[in-house]
Design an enzyme around this catalytic site. Sequence first.
Site, short mmCIF file in Angstrom:
data_model
loop_
_atom_site.label_atom_id
_atom_site.label_comp_id
_atom_site.label_asym_id
_atom_site.label_seq_id
_atom_site.Cartn_x
_atom_site.Cartn_y
_atom_site.Cartn_z
N HIS A 45 0.81 -1.30 0.30
CA HIS A 45 -0.28 0.10 -0.21
C HIS A 45 0.83 1.35 -0.38
O HIS A 45 1.77 1.15 0.53
CB HIS A 45 -0.99 0.26 0.79
CG HIS A 45 -1.39 -0.70 1.64
ND1 HIS A 45 -3.23 -1.15 1.35
CD2 HIS A 45 -1.39 -2.73 2.13
CE1 HIS A 45 -3.35 -1.75 1.72
NE2 HIS A 45 -2.89 -3.17 2.53
N GLU A 117 2.21 -1.01 4.65
CA GLU A 117 2.53 0.75 4.62
C GLU A 117 3.72 1.41 4.34
O GLU A 117 4.70 1.02 4.57
CB GLU A 117 0.99 1.28 6.01
CG GLU A 117 0.18 0.11 5.43
CD GLU A 117 -1.35 1.37 4.51
OE1 GLU A 117 -0.96 1.92 3.87
OE2 GLU A 117 -2.35 1.00 4.52
N ASP A 188 -3.54 2.15 -4.51
CA ASP A 188 -2.17 2.10 -4.49
C ASP A 188 -1.52 0.87 -5.01
O ASP A 188 -2.58 -0.50 -4.84
CB ASP A 188 -2.50 2.88 -3.04
CG ASP A 188 -3.13 1.67 -2.50
OD1 ASP A 188 -4.19 1.68 -2.87
OD2 ASP A 188 -2.62 1.68 -0.87
#
Length: 817
Positions: A45, A117, A188
């Site tokens: 992500h 992330e 993303d």
Amino acid sequence: MSLLSRHFRFLVATCAVATMIGCAGGYTSMPSKNTGERVKVLVMHFTAIDYQKSVHALVDEGGLSSHYLVTDPSDPTFPGDEASVLQLVPESKRAWHAGKGEWQTRNHLNDTSIGIEIVNVPQCQRDNETAASRSEHGSNRLCVFPDYHPEQIQVLIALAKDILARNPDISPTAVVGHADIAFNRKNDPGPRFPWYQLYLEGIGAWYDTGTLTTYWQRFNRALPSVSLMQAALHTYGYGVVETGIMDEQTINALSAFQMHFVQDNVTGAMNSRTAAALFALLDKYFPQKAKALNTRYARETALKAAPAEEKRPQSGQIDSDFPQQDRSSRKEVNDKVAFKAYKGRGEILLTPATTINATVKVNGETLNIASPLEAGHTYSYSLKKRTHNGTNTLEVQSDSESDALHITIPWPALTDETQKWQQAFRPVDALIQQDIEDGFPGAVLLVIKDGAVIKRTAYGNALLYDETGTRLTKPEPMTPDTLFDVASNTKMFATNLALMKLVSEGKLSIDAPVYQYLPEYAGGGREARTVRDLLSHQSGYGPEVRFFAPGERYGESFRSRDKSHTSTLLTTAVPFQISKGAQATYSDTNFMLLGLLVERITGMSLDRYCEQFIYGPLKLNHTVFNPLKKGFAPSQIAATEINGNTRSHNIDFPGIRTYTLRGEVHDEKAWYSMGGVSGHAGLFSTVDDFAVLIQTLLNGGGYGQVALTDRDTISLFTAPSPLNPGFGLGWRRGSNGSNRWHFGPYASSQAFGHTGWTGTATVIDPAQDLGIVLFTNARHTPVEKQSTGNLQFAGSEFETAKYGSVITRVYEAILNH
């Protein structure tokens, strides 16, 4: 004693002796071979927000989480100097990072994936903020994606290698981006994420250049079909439904795939480079499945290359060769057929393949034709001295069964007999004219009987009020040629006619499940619904879903100002209110879905299909969707509501129209949420064009030399529904008086037709060979607020707007004539 029992007793005995050691925490351990790793997917992500905000969202109170956060040393909100990895959730626990998505047929991906992330902040904006703009990949969305910091990528590579070492069930094709698993709502980690660099480090999948080139050259010659690309995307892992059209889900999936594997060409469009990359990946990682897809590609390409055998369109109600090839042992039934005609009308066309002598009889009388009939010529003869109203007979006799004579008898076309009927319709004129004098805006009435137009009159005005609700000093008069927004008559004279045509051509079965044609129509009981359920209004849907309004009862997620998004909501999200078959509930939702079904089967938009294959062949050039975009001027069209959709400014919602509607479909769902083209509303037409469509149905499916459908299909669609005989398949029925408000008291039980909210009504009565078209602009009047709080158009209170009174007087004029 079984082997399993002996093993179990051994384990128990062992545990009893070895209590100092313990046995699985006091439980007996019997390891199964049928097990696997929990983690199957690694998801990358970007945060889309800076470090400080990311910590708040992922650690504090944001409601989201991830297993790891990779920092950006250039981020001013990051307190450190070097890129680092922060573990937020242990890998053994579930983190809320994936959301709703799918990969390689797995959903609930939070349960089976590890999420990373990476702090990276793209700059994205839209050119408007309507609900139509929700797609991450739409043309109205612009994103500028920054490069990832090199240090970030190095620590990410080390982290990913460790994760893959600990989780051996994560295959190369299961290292994916958030956009891959949720392409309809995410983009993303974006098109600048270095997937290829990770691949070179042994992380994730990539294609071989040589294989890519081979496929690219092949697909430059012939692209795979949309269906095959959808199947290939699904095979690789994307949650794409094979629909056969370039719909929103396919564009979004292609965009996500391109951001991963074709980063220099992210367009969402099919092209040879994208198709080659996809097939090269399948060839490398799923070779058996790739082989099957390639076989399908070869077969489909060969079919495209082969010349299609075109079926000659039918050119009349009789369009056959004689002597008939399919012969019966009952001699009297051969070479005889029936046809519909009217007294003193009709023609016959004779085209011999060889020079022959033939006897042609109509209603038992021999026609005076050339003898012999010369090969290569077409002979035309009038039948006006031989025909009568109703069913007529044709018989052909020739010297030899080897003779070949092609005979065409066109379907009846309308003639004009209005002068003859003027006196009979005076009571009808009096009723409508009195309403006009009392303030009703305008109307056009057309009646056909026995193949002739016997009434065609315009009353009142096409434009009576200005946008303040003040009567114009010089209103624009109504004419017989005025176009009207026919509202729900769209359901019958666009969607239903299209469905009837498709049924007659064998392209649609009404008893098939809807998902056979709309594969995404699944879940929540949708699999149990058939096309017949939608047509007969017994699917269980409520009357409507107000996609255009922020106050929609199903919540903000159902708000849509984009046809593609509305279509997705219709096929996947709109819930049922009652069980299938529990009750016949008239619903726009049913016909919105049926309009999409027509589009899916034909591969064309509903307006294009109807205008090209229904109205065009019949030369009905005044029957269109979105007339202002197709060359018509507002002055040619009857006005509807005075203040847009505001009901004299009593209703408001974002983007509401406030001007007088003239040439734009009034229906809010059709206009705001479907681009003016929907299965339930959007059609504009004239009484003359509708008269031809009605005569086509009275003829049994054709007009002149144009075939639209067939008699059996008309019977199928107009037969009474067992649940409510007032409905057929789509059509409203006379039903022995149960719909007297529409059909009046004299209509036969065979009568069918429909009404439209703007003030339109149609009646087709085969028993009387009668058709009635009443078009009004009843909603072109001020709105009054009643004591109950309800809003009422002033025009709705007139008898002309209530249909049944005018239609009753039409029947009386004919029956008493």
